[in-house]
Write a protein that holds these residues in place. Structure first.
Motif, mmCIF file in Angstrom:
data_model
loop_
_atom_site.group_PDB
_atom_site.id
_atom_site.type_symbol
_atom_site.label_atom_id
_atom_site.label_comp_id
_atom_site.label_asym_id
_atom_site.label_seq_id
_atom_site.Cartn_x
_atom_site.Cartn_y
_atom_site.Cartn_z
ATOM 1 N N LEU A 114 -47.426 -42.135 -39.784
ATOM 2 C CA LEU A 114 -48.462 -42.081 -38.752
ATOM 3 C C LEU A 114 -48.989 -43.478 -38.433
ATOM 4 O O LEU A 114 -49.264 -43.815 -37.277
ATOM 5 C CB LEU A 114 -49.606 -41.168 -39.214
ATOM 6 N N ALA A 136 -46.963 -46.127 -36.050
ATOM 7 C CA ALA A 136 -47.081 -46.113 -34.589
ATOM 8 C C ALA A 136 -47.790 -47.357 -34.071
ATOM 9 O O ALA A 136 -47.654 -47.697 -32.877
ATOM 10 C CB ALA A 136 -47.825 -44.859 -34.138
ATOM 11 N N GLN A 137 -48.533 -48.087 -34.895
ATOM 12 C CA GLN A 137 -49.188 -49.329 -34.486
ATOM 13 C C GLN A 137 -48.163 -50.415 -34.157
ATOM 14 O O GLN A 137 -48.444 -51.351 -33.415
ATOM 15 C CB GLN A 137 -50.118 -49.816 -35.587
ATOM 16 N N ASP A 171 -44.475 -49.602 -33.614
ATOM 17 C CA ASP A 171 -43.414 -49.083 -32.743
ATOM 18 C C ASP A 171 -43.656 -47.593 -32.552
ATOM 19 O O ASP A 171 -43.424 -46.786 -33.464
ATOM 20 C CB ASP A 171 -42.051 -49.338 -33.403
ATOM 21 N N VAL A 172 -44.114 -47.210 -31.345
ATOM 22 C CA VAL A 172 -44.440 -45.810 -31.083
ATOM 23 C C VAL A 172 -43.181 -44.956 -31.133
ATOM 24 O O VAL A 172 -43.152 -43.887 -31.742
ATOM 25 C CB VAL A 172 -45.150 -45.664 -29.716
ATOM 26 N N ALA A 202 -41.971 -44.733 -34.685
ATOM 27 C CA ALA A 202 -42.790 -43.826 -35.485
ATOM 28 C C ALA A 202 -42.420 -42.378 -35.211
ATOM 29 O O ALA A 202 -42.367 -41.551 -36.124
ATOM 30 C CB ALA A 202 -44.269 -44.057 -35.187
ATOM 31 N N LYS A 203 -42.129 -42.076 -33.909
ATOM 32 C CA LYS A 203 -41.708 -40.711 -33.569
ATOM 33 C C LYS A 203 -40.368 -40.380 -34.221
ATOM 34 O O LYS A 203 -40.175 -39.281 -34.783
ATOM 35 C CB LYS A 203 -41.597 -40.599 -32.051
ATOM 36 N N GLN A 232 -40.964 -39.796 -37.986
ATOM 37 C CA GLN A 232 -41.531 -38.485 -38.291
ATOM 38 C C GLN A 232 -40.503 -37.380 -38.091
ATOM 39 O O GLN A 232 -40.411 -36.452 -38.905
ATOM 40 C CB GLN A 232 -42.755 -38.241 -37.408
#
Length: 463
Positions: free
Chosen positions: A302, A305-306, A308-309, A312-313, A316
């Motif tokens: 979580l 995401a700061q 690399d959005v 991060a997706k 997850q």
């Protein structure tokens, strides 16, 4: 109003019974506070009855020893510590007929009472000491019984250690394998309907001599029928851990052809412990510990995401896919997915801008590498959890977590900043588990023949 209590001793047929006054007390006006016996009066009454009873028992025993003709050397006071106070009796010593070897004197009471604490007192001391702190046990006994004023928590701890050590000496030696049954005899046994489930986990208590904690292994076994039992030990102290677990399983009806399912968190110590216990045993990695590691990785993802959005997706989604593969028992595919996530993180680890935005990138990579090692080492124990769950079979050791709380936390950790030696913790755990399993009284029957004899069950009348 005056009351008098007399004790009548009926020695044998044909002899006059002995009548002795034991206790007298009086009451004036009746009130709620004066009705019946007070605690102080009851304690004094029990103490006097105990003194009279033991004195008469000892005198009768010495008369039956046929000591006529032996020259008496003298006597010395022998103090018995009983449930109802300390009782002192005269212990005579006699000269034996001269022989070339052997002792020259003997004391009949010394042979009769090799230790000076009665089993009833030891039983209450050790039972309550396994449930509450040692000093609180001493305070409780002082409040309700006429025990010696010198009884302390230290004395009770020493008594508990001595009792458990005597029981430990009765534990048979470890052998491999424990079931010395040939294949033909094993196949001839009736097939048990369901497997015996055993969960193992570790709990930590504070160390007395060193800064930090040490591990106490706790387990719980659940048979197809009957009550569950818990056990525990300190690995560095216990010389017979496999035998200890085997005896617990055997007391629950373990057969040579009994299927046994061992659930652990994957620790090497626990894996080695389950070997040689049963030819039909299966080792299963606990699903709870797998998901616990994945939950931590999800929390790190979580924050990723700061940096690399999209990454991060992907991270997850990858962790969700890993969990799905593990749930269906596909450890090989899960390991490949973990390596893919490791490659994703590798592109960001050495970037200084990434470190400024998200300082947990390297710890995340390290946790992912540790998780890969964990799954790889335990890949042989990862089963199809979805199938087991579908058929109502166990996939997790939640029942062991409750056992750790029951055996360790409630007595040795929670709200009590206690510190323990490894030996002291190990001995207390042996007593506590037997008390929780309702086996403590049977243990005393083995140590002290005649202790609380089990009454014979009445025979059922024919219809």
């Amino acid at each position: 109003m005056n009351f008098k209590l007399q004790l009548v001793a009926c020695l044998s047929e044909g002899e006059e019974p002995l009548l002795e006054d034991v206790f007298t007390w009086s009451r004036e006006d009746l009130s709620l506070a004066s009705v019946g016996l007070t605690l102080a009066e009851s304690k004094e009454l029990l103490q006097r009855i105990q003194q009279q009873m033991i004195a008469q028992q000892v005198a009768t025993h010495l008369q039956l020893q046929h000591l006529v003709g032996l020259r008496k050397k003298g006597s010395y006071p022998l103090q018995l510590k009983t449930l109802f106070g300390n009782v002192t009796v005269d212990s005579p010593r006699y000269y034996l007929p001269p022989t070339e070897a052997g002792p020259k004197t003997f004391s009949p009471l010394q042979h009769l009472f090799p230790q000076h604490v009665t089993p009833e007192l030891l039983y209450l001391q050790t039972k309550w000491a396994s449930l509450i702190p040692y000093q609180k046990t001493a305070d409780l006994l002082h409040d309700v019984l006429p025990v010696s004023a010198k009884l302390s928590g230290t004395t009770i701890r020493q008594h508990l250690h001595a009792v458990v050590e005597a029981q430990e000496r009765q534990l048979p030696q470890e052998v491999a394998p424990f079931h010395g049954v040939c294949q033909r005899d094993r196949e001839a046994l009736p097939c048990p309907p369901r497997p015996l489930v055993v969960g193992l986990d570790g709990g930590y208590v504070r160390h007395w001599h060193k800064k930090g904690c040490f591990e106490v292994i706790v387990g719980k076994s659940i048979p197809a029928e009957g009550a569950a039992k818990c056990f525990g030990f300190v690995q560095e102290v216990d010389a017979k851990p496999r035998r200890r677990v085997f005896e617990v399983l055997r007391s629950q009806g373990l057969q040579a052809n009994q299927a046994v399912e061992f659930f652990t968190d994957g620790a090497a110590v626990l894996r080695s412990l389950t070997s040689y216990l049963s030819a039909e045993s299966t080792h299963i990695l606990d699903w709870f510990h797998l998901t616990m590691r994945l939950t931590v990785l999800h929390q790190y993802a979580l924050g990723f995401a700061q940096v690399d959005v999209a990454g991060a997706k992907a991270l997850q989604d990858g962790l969700t896919s890993i969990k799905w593969h593990l749930w269906h028992g596909n450890a090989e595919r899960a390991l490949e997915k973990i390596m893919d996530l490791d490659d994703l993180l590798a592109t960001h680890q050495d970037d200084p801008l990434v470190a400024q935005k998200y300082s947990k990138c390297k710890p995340l990579a390290r946790l992912l590498a540790d998780f890969h090692t964990y799954v790889e080492q335990n890949s042989g124990f990862i089963v199809d959890y979805s199938e087991r769950h579908h058929y109502g079979e166990r996939v997790s050791t939640g029942f062991v977590e409750s056992a750790v709380n029951q055996v360790l936390a409630k007595r040795m950790v929670k709200r009590q900043q206690m510190q323990w030696t490894k030996k002291g913790a190990h001995l207390l755990v042996q007593a506590r588990t037997k008390v929780l399993n309702e086996e403590w009284e049977d243990c005393f029957r083995q140590l002290y023949p005649g202790f609380r004899s089990v009454p014979a069950e009445p025979m059922q009348m024919a219809a």
